[in-house]
Design an enzyme around this catalytic site. Structure first.
Site, mmCIF file in Angstrom:
data_model
loop_
_atom_site.group_PDB
_atom_site.id
_atom_site.type_symbol
_atom_site.label_atom_id
_atom_site.label_comp_id
_atom_site.label_asym_id
_atom_site.label_seq_id
_atom_site.Cartn_x
_atom_site.Cartn_y
_atom_site.Cartn_z
ATOM 1 N N TYR A 153 0.922 -1.095 0.103
ATOM 2 C CA TYR A 153 -0.062 0.052 0.039
ATOM 3 C C TYR A 153 0.789 1.160 -0.072
ATOM 4 C CZ TYR A 153 -3.634 3.399 1.533
ATOM 5 O OH TYR A 153 -4.372 4.502 1.346
ATOM 6 N N LYS A 157 1.231 4.500 -2.803
ATOM 7 C CA LYS A 157 0.957 5.977 -2.357
ATOM 8 C C LYS A 157 2.158 6.798 -2.301
ATOM 9 C CE LYS A 157 -3.595 5.440 -1.309
ATOM 10 N NZ LYS A 157 -4.401 6.336 -1.967
#
Length: 238
Positions: A153, A157
């Site tokens: 993740y 990002k």
């Protein structure tokens, strides 16, 4: 905000749906984008009687650049311009690094990184010709601070931050500005399938995140709110 054309990608999600409800009374013209057509239908029914001249709802998979381009062209055809893009679509998979499967990594990079890149790229091409525009990318605090269980993740990002800052530098002379939002945990459907148990009662409300986005969108034209960082008191990164 009156008549400003705003494309909201991820309009049916936790933050996106609240943002839509806050933008509608301002007189902005909205292009609401979601992968699930049924979710768009539900959102429109919740909004009540909506003037077709103010709202355009489009189903699209933002991991497909051709579908993204089609969204921007339909927005232009309907409203003549694109003043702002809000990228609030995203998903999370939180696992130990050695349990991340190739499909998990692909999912994070395809939606969070590639999807936001394709939408930013397509909107920026329109805004560059207009000599004005505003791209709002909702990164999340894990695009600024790493956390255990979030390797895939965070990779997606951090990538969003990288391309956003590069594009901002390239496009500033064309009047296109970027705002990056680093929200801490927001109580939204994001957490339904994230794979990590959290106390959602201590998270930020979607309304708080939506208010911050509205603030950035309604800032004075000469003002550039480059980064907005809001975190819950119970879980602060410094």
């Amino acid at each position: 905000m009156q008549d400003k054309v705003i494309v909201v990608v991820g309009a049916t999600g936790g933050i996106g749906s609240v943002l839509t409800r806050k933008l509608l009374p301002t007189g902005a013209r909205l292009v609401l984008v979601s992968k699930q057509e049924s979710h768009l239908s539900t959102l429109l029914s919740q909004l009540g009687a909506v003037d077709a001249s103010q709202v355009l709802a489009l189903s699209a998979d933002i991991t497909d650049p051709q579908q993204v381009e089609a969204v921007m062209q339909k927005a232009i055809a309907q409203f003549g311009r694109i003043d702002a893009l809000v990228n609030v679509a995203g998903a999370g998979i939180l696992k130990q690094y050695n349990k991340i499967e190739p499909a998990d990594l692909d999912a994070m990079l395809d939606l969070n990184l590639k999807g936001s890149f394709y939408t930013s790229q397509a909107a920026a091409n329109v805004m560059k010709e207009q000599k004005s525009g505003h791209i709002c990318n909702v990164i999340g605090i894990l695009g600024k601070h790493p956390m255990a269980m979030a390797s895939a993740y965070c990779a997606s990002k951090y990538g969003m931050v990288g391309f956003s800052k590069c594009m901002a530098d390239e496009l500033k002379r064309f009047g296109v500005k970027f705002t990056l939002f680093y929200f801490g945990g927001v109580d939204s459907p994001f957490w339904d399938n994230a794979g990590l148990k959290v106390d959602r009662t201590k998270m930020l409300r979607p309304e708080t995140a939506a208010d911050a986005i509205v603030y950035a969108l309604s800032a004075d034209p000469q003002a550039v709110p480059m980064e907005i960082n809001i975190q819950p008191e119970s879980h602060l990164f410094f």
